[in-house]
Design an enzyme around this catalytic site. Structure first.
Site, PDB file in Angstrom:
ATOM      1  N   GLY A 232     -19.079 -36.766  26.170  1.00 14.59           N
ATOM      2  CA  GLY A 232     -17.799 -36.311  25.650  1.00 14.59           C
ATOM      3  C   GLY A 232     -17.667 -36.667  24.185  1.00 14.59           C
ATOM      4  N   SER A 233     -16.424 -36.762  23.751  1.00 19.32           N
ATOM      5  CA  SER A 233     -16.169 -36.960  22.314  1.00 19.32           C
ATOM      6  C   SER A 233     -16.471 -38.400  21.891  1.00 19.32           C
ATOM      7  CB  SER A 233     -14.720 -36.628  22.012  1.00 19.32           C
ATOM      8  OG  SER A 233     -13.880 -37.518  22.730  1.00 19.32           O
ATOM      9  N   VAL A 236     -13.414 -40.839  22.592  1.00 16.77           N
ATOM     10  CA  VAL A 236     -13.304 -41.371  23.960  1.00 16.77           C
ATOM     11  C   VAL A 236     -14.499 -42.273  24.266  1.00 16.77           C
ATOM     12  CG1 VAL A 236     -13.193 -40.772  26.412  1.00 16.77           C
ATOM     13  CG2 VAL A 236     -11.890 -39.436  24.762  1.00 16.77           C
ATOM     14  N   GLY A 237     -15.667 -41.906  23.767  1.00 19.06           N
ATOM     15  CA  GLY A 237     -16.865 -42.728  23.968  1.00 19.06           C
ATOM     16  C   GLY A 237     -16.662 -44.155  23.458  1.00 19.06           C
ATOM     17  N   GLU A 254     -23.269 -40.092  25.500  1.00 22.12           N
ATOM     18  CA  GLU A 254     -23.787 -38.875  24.853  1.00 22.12           C
ATOM     19  C   GLU A 254     -22.597 -38.213  24.177  1.00 22.12           C
ATOM     20  OE1 GLU A 254     -26.881 -38.278  24.725  1.00 22.12           O
ATOM     21  OE2 GLU A 254     -27.697 -39.536  26.305  1.00 22.12           O
ATOM     22  N   CYS A 288     -22.492 -29.763  21.665  1.00 24.82           N
ATOM     23  CA  CYS A 288     -22.622 -30.977  20.850  1.00 24.82           C
ATOM     24  C   CYS A 288     -23.697 -30.762  19.792  1.00 24.82           C
ATOM     25  CB  CYS A 288     -22.978 -32.158  21.741  1.00 24.82           C
ATOM     26  SG  CYS A 288     -24.401 -31.837  22.799  1.00 24.82           S
ATOM     27  N   GLN A 333      -7.500 -27.261  22.032  1.00 19.97           N
ATOM     28  CA  GLN A 333      -8.700 -27.315  21.177  1.00 19.97           C
ATOM     29  C   GLN A 333      -8.625 -26.252  20.080  1.00 19.97           C
ATOM     30  OE1 GLN A 333     -12.437 -27.476  23.347  1.00 19.97           O
ATOM     31  NE2 GLN A 333     -13.466 -26.612  21.574  1.00 19.97           N
TER      32      GLN A 333
HETATM   33  P1  NAD Z   1     -13.439 -35.575  25.761  1.00 19.57           P
HETATM   34  O1  NAD Z   1     -14.025 -36.843  25.238  1.00 19.57           O
HETATM   35  O2  NAD Z   1     -12.013 -35.294  25.429  1.00 19.57           O
HETATM   36  O3  NAD Z   1     -13.512 -35.528  27.366  1.00 19.57           O
HETATM   37  C1  NAD Z   1     -14.726 -35.689  28.038  1.00 19.57           C
HETATM   38  C2  NAD Z   1     -14.457 -36.271  29.419  1.00 19.57           C
HETATM   39  O4  NAD Z   1     -13.884 -37.576  29.259  1.00 19.57           O
HETATM   40  C3  NAD Z   1     -13.464 -35.452  30.256  1.00 19.57           C
HETATM   41  O5  NAD Z   1     -13.878 -35.464  31.597  1.00 19.57           O
HETATM   42  C4  NAD Z   1     -12.171 -36.253  30.105  1.00 19.57           C
HETATM   43  O6  NAD Z   1     -11.299 -36.091  31.193  1.00 19.57           O
HETATM   44  C5  NAD Z   1     -12.692 -37.669  30.030  1.00 19.57           C
HETATM   45  N1  NAD Z   1     -11.793 -38.613  29.362  1.00 19.57           N
HETATM   46  C6  NAD Z   1     -10.870 -38.367  28.393  1.00 19.57           C
HETATM   47  N2  NAD Z   1     -10.247 -39.509  28.053  1.00 19.57           N
HETATM   48  C7  NAD Z   1     -10.781 -40.494  28.803  1.00 19.57           C
HETATM   49  C8  NAD Z   1     -10.566 -41.904  28.890  1.00 19.57           C
HETATM   50  N3  NAD Z   1      -9.665 -42.526  28.145  1.00 19.57           N
HETATM   51  N4  NAD Z   1     -11.329 -42.617  29.738  1.00 19.57           N
HETATM   52  C9  NAD Z   1     -12.280 -42.019  30.505  1.00 19.57           C
HETATM   53  N5  NAD Z   1     -12.508 -40.687  30.480  1.00 19.57           N
HETATM   54  C10 NAD Z   1     -11.770 -39.935  29.630  1.00 19.57           C
HETATM   55  O7  NAD Z   1     -14.403 -34.428  25.278  1.00 19.57           O
HETATM   56  P2  NAD Z   1     -14.232 -32.858  25.401  1.00 19.57           P
HETATM   57  O8  NAD Z   1     -13.387 -32.386  24.273  1.00 19.57           O
HETATM   58  O9  NAD Z   1     -13.862 -32.512  26.774  1.00 19.57           O
HETATM   59  O10 NAD Z   1     -15.750 -32.411  25.167  1.00 19.57           O
HETATM   60  C11 NAD Z   1     -16.271 -32.157  23.940  1.00 19.57           C
HETATM   61  C12 NAD Z   1     -17.057 -33.334  23.403  1.00 19.57           C
HETATM   62  O11 NAD Z   1     -18.173 -33.607  24.225  1.00 19.57           O
HETATM   63  C13 NAD Z   1     -17.632 -33.025  22.028  1.00 19.57           C
HETATM   64  O12 NAD Z   1     -17.456 -34.151  21.220  1.00 19.57           O
HETATM   65  C14 NAD Z   1     -19.102 -32.792  22.309  1.00 19.57           C
HETATM   66  O13 NAD Z   1     -19.948 -33.005  21.215  1.00 19.57           O
HETATM   67  C15 NAD Z   1     -19.338 -33.754  23.416  1.00 19.57           C
HETATM   68  N6  NAD Z   1     -20.566 -33.418  24.159  1.00 19.57           N
HETATM   69  C16 NAD Z   1     -21.674 -34.192  23.964  1.00 19.57           C
HETATM   70  C17 NAD Z   1     -22.873 -33.885  24.597  1.00 19.57           C
HETATM   71  C18 NAD Z   1     -24.111 -34.732  24.390  1.00 19.57           C
HETATM   72  O14 NAD Z   1     -25.026 -34.652  25.219  1.00 19.57           O
HETATM   73  N7  NAD Z   1     -24.194 -35.513  23.327  1.00 19.57           N
HETATM   74  C19 NAD Z   1     -22.942 -32.776  25.455  1.00 19.57           C
HETATM   75  C20 NAD Z   1     -21.786 -32.014  25.643  1.00 19.57           C
HETATM   76  C21 NAD Z   1     -20.598 -32.343  24.984  1.00 19.57           C
END
Ligand code: NAD
Length: 490
Positions: A232-233, A236-237, A254, A288, A333
């Protein structure tokens, strides 16, 4: 078609059964193409998450006890069933994301390949035997399961994101609690249905629907989870890393990217334009690995730029196979992207193409962002250092290779990168010096194949790599074994 069987409210999968959130709460899943409601999904909270974790803890020893070869056979069956339901899965992915059926079919094929590769890892579950400094002492290393894997994923390529984590976690002997992405609940539900049909024992894979703060955060925080893997982002990571740090649990992150694609003065410009279009705009830029910083040598800048803008102008947007890209996943978004583009415009950027939401009759109700090309921005401006996750790319001028490489590396992110050149010297120097987890010569900034490790440097991750055999390092513990023998007793 499974799409005809989708429940009105997408449930969780806990212990092999479909169940609603204990609170009875629901959230709406909207179509990115039409803006209309597709269905509801269970809005789970900490109690549902804890129940799933407990079930997973109870099921894990039995699953681990099967051994990697038998586990691989179950994974083979899941992958095999996915192949027979490939059209259904692709239909679901297309419905939930707005991408075309053909794009969704390609993504599903990649997810199946991931399943097949990881199933095969059951017969290649290598440890290591090595030497000892002590006579009659034997040293070796084996892999062991971690316990319960808490998996949290993004929605951009939903079935691939599920496969990338669930298959390696399972082959290593872990039980799984997967927090589905809230924008693609039905794809995760369907994966649960297929795993059930394949005979995966109850409780080994549990799927929780819900929102990030309410269902993802409790999963990461629970002491019942032994390894967290998050896609994810970066924002949040970072929070998940903090939670994991506090309880000293293993975590794989990731995260986002701001990926550079270099176009040198000796590049095949037609091919460079083709690859840039694909890398920047496919899946509506929701990758990503999307190319969002195009760094072009001065000598070919105008020619490349004119051709790119002209070609991008003719891209067709919509959900059909004849379209080049679809909508973005949700309105929030879309609005975030529009706000960043507007701030860039006010700061003096030139919007050479797009920059707005599509408002014609065919697109106005959906979440469609016009393919956008932006020039005259500084490499340190907000738009140059912020991942937008949409069909937006910026062009930058570079004097020469040294400046282009410097600009490529001058970024908070380090996920993927590409160079277009006919020079083996430039290409090799680039692959050696670029700060990225993936470097591509004469292609797009794309993700890795299922047997290759994918991951990024700097704010793109925390150093872990999934998938490939390297994913086994995320989902297993290593144990050293020493055996001392006494030849006198033989
Ligand atoms: P996001 O971080 O908003 O959400 C991703 C996931 O995290 C969702 O399931 C969401 O419900 C969960 N989440 C949100 N807040 C949380 C919290 N506080 N605690 C635990 N879980 C939580 O990301 P998004 O906007 O849904 O996805 C896009 C992002 O994902 C982009 O930054 C993209 O680059 C990244 N991404 C990375 C890869 C990789 O392999 N590096 C692959 C695909 C997407």
């Amino acid at each position: 078609m499974f799409t005809d069987l989708i429940p009105a409210i997408i449930p969780n999968w806990i212990n092999g059964e479909q169940s609603d959130a204990q609170s009875g709460r629901v959230f709406d899943k909207l179509s990115p193409h039409s803006g209309g409601k597709l269905f509801g999904a269970s809005r789970s909270s900490a109690v549902d998450v804890e129940q799933a974790i407990q079930v997973a803890r109870d099921a894990q020893p039995g699953w681990a006890g099967l051994g990697p070869v038998q586990r691989g056979e179950v994974l083979h069956t899941i992958a095999h069933l996915m192949r027979s339901y490939q059209d259904d899965i692709a239909g679901m992915v297309a419905l939930e994301t707005g991408m075309s059926f053909s794009a969704a079919t390609g993504e599903t094929a990649a997810a199946i390949a991931q399943g097949e590769f990881m199933a095969g890892e059951g017969r290649r579950f290598y440890g290591r035997t090595t030497t000892s400094a002590i006579p009659d002492k034997y040293a070796s290393i084996i892999r062991q399961p971690m316990g319960v894997a808490g998996l949290i994923i993004a929605a951009n390529t939903p079935i691939a994101n599920i496969a990338w984590k669930v298959f390696p976690a399972l082959i290593c002997g872990n039980a799984v609690v997967l927090k589905a992405a809230e924008d693609t609940p039905a794809t995760a539900w369907l994966f649960g249905l297929i795993a059930e049909e394949a005979g995966l024992p109850d409780g080994v894979l549990n799927i929780i629907q819900g929102l990030g703060e309410e269902a993802g955060a409790p999963l990461a925080a629970s002491s019942g989870v032994d390894v967290i893997s998050f896609t994810g982002s970066t924002a949040v990571g970072r929070r998940i890393a903090k939670t994991a740090g506090e309880r000293l649990v293993k975590v794989s992150l990731e995260l986002g990217g701001k990926n550079p694609l270099l176009v040198c003065d000796d590049a095949d410009l037609d091919k460079a334009v083709n690859w840039t279009l694909l890398a920047a705009f496919s899946n509506a830029g929701q990758r990503c690995a999307a190319a969002s910083r195009i760094i072009v040598f001065d000598a070919v800048y105008d020619q490349f730029r004119n051709s790119l803008v002209e070609r991008a102008r003719s891209l067709k947007l919509g959900p059909d196979d004849s379209d080049d890209l679809g909508p973005v996943i949700n309105e929030k978004q879309l609005n975030n992207m529009l706000a960043v583009v507007e701030r860039a415009r006010q700061a003096g950027a030139s919007i050479s193409l797009g920059g707005h939401r599509l408002d014609d009759e065919a697109h106005a109700k959906g979440f469609y962002m016009a393919p956008t090309i932006i020039e005259n921005v500084d490499p340190h401006d907000e738009i140059s250092v912020t991942e937008l996750f949409g069909p937006i790319t910026c062009l930058y001028r570079a004097r020469d290779f040294a400046q282009a490489l410097h600009m490529a590396n001058d970024s908070p992110y380090g996920l993927t990168a590409a160079i277009h050149t006919r020079s083996i010297h430039r290409a090799t120097e680039f692959t050696r010096k670029i700060q990225a987890g993936v470097a591509v010569v004469n292609g797009g900034t794309h993700g890795s194949e299922p047997h290759m490790p994918f991951g990024g440097l700097k704010q793109s991750g925390n150093g872990s790599r999934e998938p490939g055999p390297e994913a086994l390092d995320v989902y297993s513990e290593l144990k050293d074994i020493y055996i001392n023998i006494d030849p006198g007793l033989v």
